[in-house]
Write a protein that holds these residues in place. Structure first.
Motif, PDB file in Angstrom:
ATOM      1  N   VAL A 238      76.518  67.650  31.912  1.00  0.00           N
ATOM      2  CA  VAL A 238      75.062  67.445  31.855  1.00  0.00           C
ATOM      3  C   VAL A 238      74.626  66.362  32.839  1.00  0.00           C
ATOM      4  N   VAL A 239      75.492  65.395  33.113  1.00  0.00           N
ATOM      5  CA  VAL A 239      75.151  64.377  34.111  1.00  0.00           C
ATOM      6  C   VAL A 239      75.019  65.029  35.486  1.00  0.00           C
ATOM      7  N   SER A 240      75.919  65.969  35.790  1.00  0.00           N
ATOM      8  CA  SER A 240      75.835  66.667  37.091  1.00  0.00           C
ATOM      9  C   SER A 240      74.577  67.526  37.166  1.00  0.00           C
ATOM     10  N   ILE A 241      74.223  68.192  36.071  1.00  0.00           N
ATOM     11  CA  ILE A 241      73.033  69.054  36.041  1.00  0.00           C
ATOM     12  C   ILE A 241      71.770  68.222  36.257  1.00  0.00           C
ATOM     13  N   ALA A 242      71.710  67.079  35.577  1.00  0.00           N
ATOM     14  CA  ALA A 242      70.535  66.212  35.712  1.00  0.00           C
ATOM     15  C   ALA A 242      70.443  65.635  37.120  1.00  0.00           C
ATOM     16  N   ALA A 243      71.567  65.138  37.629  1.00  0.00           N
ATOM     17  CA  ALA A 243      71.561  64.437  38.920  1.00  0.00           C
ATOM     18  C   ALA A 243      71.300  65.363  40.086  1.00  0.00           C
ATOM     19  N   ASP A 244      71.763  66.614  39.992  1.00  0.00           N
ATOM     20  CA  ASP A 244      71.639  67.527  41.136  1.00  0.00           C
ATOM     21  C   ASP A 244      70.308  68.277  41.149  1.00  0.00           C
TER      22      ASP A 244
ATOM     23  N   ALA B  34      79.879  52.857  28.355  1.00  0.00           N
ATOM     24  CA  ALA B  34      79.760  51.566  29.042  1.00  0.00           C
ATOM     25  C   ALA B  34      78.587  51.583  30.022  1.00  0.00           C
ATOM     26  N   LEU B  35      78.398  52.712  30.688  1.00  0.00           N
ATOM     27  CA  LEU B  35      77.310  52.848  31.662  1.00  0.00           C
ATOM     28  C   LEU B  35      75.950  52.798  30.963  1.00  0.00           C
ATOM     29  N   ILE B  36      75.861  53.433  29.782  1.00  0.00           N
ATOM     30  CA  ILE B  36      74.613  53.403  29.001  1.00  0.00           C
ATOM     31  C   ILE B  36      74.283  51.964  28.610  1.00  0.00           C
ATOM     32  N   GLN B  37      75.315  51.218  28.179  1.00  0.00           N
ATOM     33  CA  GLN B  37      75.117  49.818  27.788  1.00  0.00           C
ATOM     34  C   GLN B  37      74.638  48.983  28.970  1.00  0.00           C
ATOM     35  N   ILE B  38      75.300  49.141  30.097  1.00  0.00           N
ATOM     36  CA  ILE B  38      75.000  48.310  31.269  1.00  0.00           C
ATOM     37  C   ILE B  38      73.628  48.645  31.838  1.00  0.00           C
ATOM     38  N   ALA B  39      73.184  49.904  31.637  1.00  0.00           N
ATOM     39  CA  ALA B  39      71.862  50.316  32.120  1.00  0.00           C
ATOM     40  C   ALA B  39      70.759  49.898  31.152  1.00  0.00           C
ATOM     41  N   GLY B  40      71.147  49.426  29.971  1.00  0.00           N
ATOM     42  CA  GLY B  40      70.166  48.968  28.987  1.00  0.00           C
ATOM     43  C   GLY B  40      69.372  50.093  28.361  1.00  0.00           C
ATOM     44  N   ILE B  41      69.976  51.290  28.293  1.00  0.00           N
ATOM     45  CA  ILE B  41      69.265  52.436  27.705  1.00  0.00           C
ATOM     46  C   ILE B  41      69.416  52.395  26.185  1.00  0.00           C
ATOM     47  N   THR B  42      68.294  52.453  25.483  1.00  0.00           N
ATOM     48  CA  THR B  42      68.331  52.495  24.019  1.00  0.00           C
ATOM     49  C   THR B  42      67.719  53.808  23.548  1.00  0.00           C
ATOM     50  N   GLY B  43      68.078  54.215  22.358  1.00  0.00           N
ATOM     51  CA  GLY B  43      67.566  55.481  21.839  1.00  0.00           C
ATOM     52  C   GLY B  43      68.319  56.661  22.444  1.00  0.00           C
ATOM     53  N   SER B  44      67.837  57.860  22.137  1.00  0.00           N
ATOM     54  CA  SER B  44      68.515  59.071  22.602  1.00  0.00           C
ATOM     55  C   SER B  44      68.323  59.274  24.098  1.00  0.00           C
ATOM     56  N   LEU B  45      69.370  59.767  24.740  1.00  0.00           N
ATOM     57  CA  LEU B  45      69.266  60.106  26.157  1.00  0.00           C
ATOM     58  C   LEU B  45      68.718  61.506  26.326  1.00  0.00           C
ATOM     59  N   ASP B  46      67.845  61.662  27.316  1.00  0.00           N
ATOM     60  CA  ASP B  46      67.400  62.990  27.732  1.00  0.00           C
ATOM     61  C   ASP B  46      67.683  63.128  29.227  1.00  0.00           C
ATOM     62  N   ILE B  47      67.256  64.221  29.808  1.00  0.00           N
ATOM     63  CA  ILE B  47      67.523  64.451  31.236  1.00  0.00           C
ATOM     64  C   ILE B  47      66.941  63.322  32.088  1.00  0.00           C
ATOM     65  N   THR B  48      65.747  62.853  31.742  1.00  0.00           N
ATOM     66  CA  THR B  48      65.100  61.787  32.509  1.00  0.00           C
ATOM     67  C   THR B  48      65.919  60.504  32.478  1.00  0.00           C
ATOM     68  N   ASN B  49      66.397  60.111  31.297  1.00  0.00           N
ATOM     69  CA  ASN B  49      67.262  58.925  31.190  1.00  0.00           C
ATOM     70  C   ASN B  49      68.480  59.035  32.088  1.00  0.00           C
TER      71      ASN B  49
ATOM     72  N   VAL C  32      68.838  60.973  34.776  1.00  0.00           N
ATOM     73  CA  VAL C  32      68.460  60.976  36.191  1.00  0.00           C
ATOM     74  C   VAL C  32      68.190  59.561  36.687  1.00  0.00           C
ATOM     75  N   PHE C  33      67.456  58.779  35.904  1.00  0.00           N
ATOM     76  CA  PHE C  33      67.028  57.462  36.388  1.00  0.00           C
ATOM     77  C   PHE C  33      67.902  56.314  35.899  1.00  0.00           C
ATOM     78  N   GLY C  34      68.666  56.542  34.823  1.00  0.00           N
ATOM     79  CA  GLY C  34      69.487  55.456  34.283  1.00  0.00           C
ATOM     80  C   GLY C  34      70.947  55.513  34.686  1.00  0.00           C
TER      81      GLY C  34
ATOM     82  N   ASN D   4      76.112  57.116  41.579  1.00  0.00           N
ATOM     83  CA  ASN D   4      75.955  57.359  43.016  1.00  0.00           C
ATOM     84  C   ASN D   4      76.204  56.108  43.847  1.00  0.00           C
ATOM     85  N   ALA D   5      75.831  54.950  43.279  1.00  0.00           N
ATOM     86  CA  ALA D   5      75.908  53.701  44.040  1.00  0.00           C
ATOM     87  C   ALA D   5      77.335  53.365  44.464  1.00  0.00           C
ATOM     88  N   ALA D   6      78.321  53.801  43.677  1.00  0.00           N
ATOM     89  CA  ALA D   6      79.718  53.520  44.042  1.00  0.00           C
ATOM     90  C   ALA D   6      80.027  54.091  45.417  1.00  0.00           C
ATOM     91  N   GLY D   7      79.671  55.363  45.631  1.00  0.00           N
ATOM     92  CA  GLY D   7      79.937  56.008  46.919  1.00  0.00           C
ATOM     93  C   GLY D   7      79.020  55.536  48.029  1.00  0.00           C
TER      94      GLY D   7
END
Length: 570
Positions: A231-237, A266-281, A283-285, A291-294
């Motif tokens: 789902v991360v790939s679907i959202a990001a692409d 760990a990524l959710i924690q570091i991004a400070g995302i609270t509550g349920s994740l959706d596609i928008t979270n 994409v932007f969180g 992507n920044a690693a590469g």
């Protein structure tokens, strides 16, 4: 500020109105909600059931994909005979999630494999010569590519001569010639009968593993446990969230919210995302950080995070990736300012229908983001170029309705390499060709682009009275997700609304106010980037708003809120 066009969904004909009435009755929902379903092609009770309750059993047979039988046979043979297998992926989110899923799944039962991500700056996109040398020197006899490879004819040919076979899993448009791989899995092949064409690179790799599980009598539930990566790939692409992608995204979000893998947690924690994740979270969180690693260092760091099984280690990796993301933001902001300054101070752009900019010291890792930022302001196909290994390397982004890949393809004689999709592409060309390319590209865009495509638009699903909005209405609306391309979050227009109290601005860019319509309840509306409307709103005149609905959770109190897209004053 460019005034946006509000595009309303065409009025229904009598037959469609009849379907709305039938759905309203059979589903016991409001006519407004039934209308939204018909707009999305949901025309009867059974289709509604599949839409609201996606089912993994409805995934297509992976063996419908061209070459799938050949791919499974070769993979099974490699594993049975103990060959060294190299899992090869691109350096973006789709590529790194593909590698984490494919390598992570096989590694649990087969130790003789490794993964390889090319360096964005030293090797570039796709299969690299360095990777073939490395694979040969280290005794690999099978390479599985993910999210790349369909255009790597020369590299696959050279590898074959050195005893290395390829299975290609890609979702980009093939060229005129396919690589001489054992199997080329790509739904966009002209001769591929696979029913769903919009899988991500990770999705194609997933289908290969699904076919492998069927062939080897492996419980597919062990594969479905990896849908958080998919789902991360679907959202990001930014692929359509329809058909098979909708099913995969639906269960992927369930997985990511109920039991995310250690690295994603760990990524959710570091991004400070609270509550349920959706596609928008996602994409932007999550996506920008992966992507920044590469972009800033090496995408292998992202794969290490996604494969990590220990919380302390994962959190450490996530912190490092977050630092890369902060650095990426600094580059992004600085280069965007330079790019906008160049556009504003060059008379050539006054009549141009496209933007092509070059500066030798711009950071290659963020030029695609900068292209998108330029479109936000000038709304025309944009290519940002920088110098890389003595060449001009660029990223292209487009506006809705215009195929930037085709426009670039018509400049092929000026280019050394190019590839991509309708709305995003990459290219490399000699420095001496930049001016000729800029002129030719603009001529092609000017001859094809429609005037309306140069004006940003907002697609509006329907007119809505504010008194229709209730918690029950929102609860059903929310179940129409996951939202994304092909099933966008519904956007409504309400006319002749008035302020209830005074508007306020936030950071001089954003606006917030309470609004009502006749005797409706009062709703809070928030408009990011709409602060320039403040002086006119303060006059107290009625106005129209277009918006989507969201739930605001403040101090454990949930209220419905209007997320504004635009405002029109009467």
């Amino acid at each position: 500020m460019i005034e946006k066009r509000w595009i309303h969904y065409p009025e229904f004909n009598p037959e469609q109105q009849q379907v709305v009435s039938e759905l309203t009755e059979s589903l016991k929902v409001s006519p407004s909600l039934a209308t939204l379903l018909v707009q999305r092609g949901i025309l009867d009770f059974d289709q509604s059931k599949q839409f609201f309750r996606p089912d993994l059993t409805l995934l297509h047979d992976p063996f419908l994909m061209k070459d799938m039988d050949l791919a499974v046979e070769r993979l099974a043979r490699a594993i049975a005979s103990g060959e060294k297998i190299l899992v090869y992926g691109d350096y973006d989110v789709d590529g790194t999630t593909s590698v984490a899923l494919f390598y992570g799944f096989l590694k649990k039962t087969y130790p003789n494999l490794d993964y390889y991500i090319p360096d964005r700056y030293e090797e570039g996109y796709g299969v690299s010569w360095q990777s073939i040398d490395w694979a040969y020197e280290n005794g690999f006899t099978l390479i599985v590519t993910l999210d790349c490879g369909v255009k790597s004819v020369d590299k696959v040919t050279a590898a074959l001569e050195r005893g290395i076979d390829f299975i290609i899993c890609d979702h980009h448009r093939p060229g005129d010639e396919l690589p001489p791989a054992v199997a080329v899995l790509d739904p966009k092949r002209d001769d591929c009968p696979y029913p769903y064409k919009e899988l991500t690179g990770c999705g194609v790799g997933f289908k290969l593993l699904q076919a492998f599980c069927i062939n080897q009598n492996i419980d597919t539930q062990t594969l479905f446990d990896n849908l958080d990566l998919l789902v991360v790939s679907i959202a990001a692409d930014i692929v359509p969230i329809t058909g098979e992608n909708r099913i995969l995204a639906y269960y992927g979000l369930q997985r990511i919210n109920a039991a995310p893998r250690t690295g994603i947690k760990a990524l959710i924690q570091i991004a400070g995302i609270t509550g349920s994740l959706d596609i928008t979270n996602v994409v932007f969180g999550l996506s920008p950080r992966i992507n920044a690693a590469g972009r800033i260092k090496h995408a292998k760091e992202a794969v290490r995070l996604l494969l990590s099984e220990f919380e302390d280690e994962a959190f450490e990796f996530a912190q490092e990736i977050n630092k890369h993301n902060s650095e990426r933001r600094t580059f992004d902001t600085s280069i965007t300012e330079q790019a906008l300054f160049m556009i504003e101070n060059d008379d050539w752009f006054i009549d141009a229908k496209s933007t092509v900019l070059y500066k030798e010291d711009w950071h290659k890792g963020v030029i695609g983001i900068v292209a998108s930022r330029c479109i936000e302001k000038y709304h025309r196909p944009t290519i940002i170029l920088t110098q890389s290994h003595g060449k001009a390397a660029g990223s292209a982004r487009s506006v809705p309705g215009f195929d930037v890949y085709e426009a670039i393809e018509e400049c092929a004689d000026l280019l050394e390499q190019y590839g991509g999709h309708t709305f995003a592409a990459g290219l490399t060309l000699p420095l001496d060709n930049i001016e000729a390319f800029k002129t030719r590209f603009n001529d092609i865009v000017s001859s094809r682009i429609l005037p309306d495509q140069l004006v940003p638009m907002i697609n509006i699903d329907m007119l809505l009275e504010l008194d229709v909005i209730t918690p029950k209405f929102y609860n059903i609306l929310r179940q129409m997700g996951p939202f994304g391309p092909g099933n966008m979050t519904p956007v409504f227009e309400s006319r002749n609304v008035t302020l209830s109290g005074r508007p306020t601005t936030m950071k001089e860019k954003h606006i917030k106010f309470d609004v009502k319509q006749n005797n409706s309840a009062v709703f809070t509306a928030v408009g990011f980037g709409l602060g320039h409307f403040y002086p006119d709103l303060a006059s107290g005149r009625p106005f129209s708003i277009c918006y989507s609905l969201e739930e605001n959770n403040f101090r454990d109190k949930k209220t419905l809120q209007l997320s504004l897209k635009d405002i029109k004053l009467h």
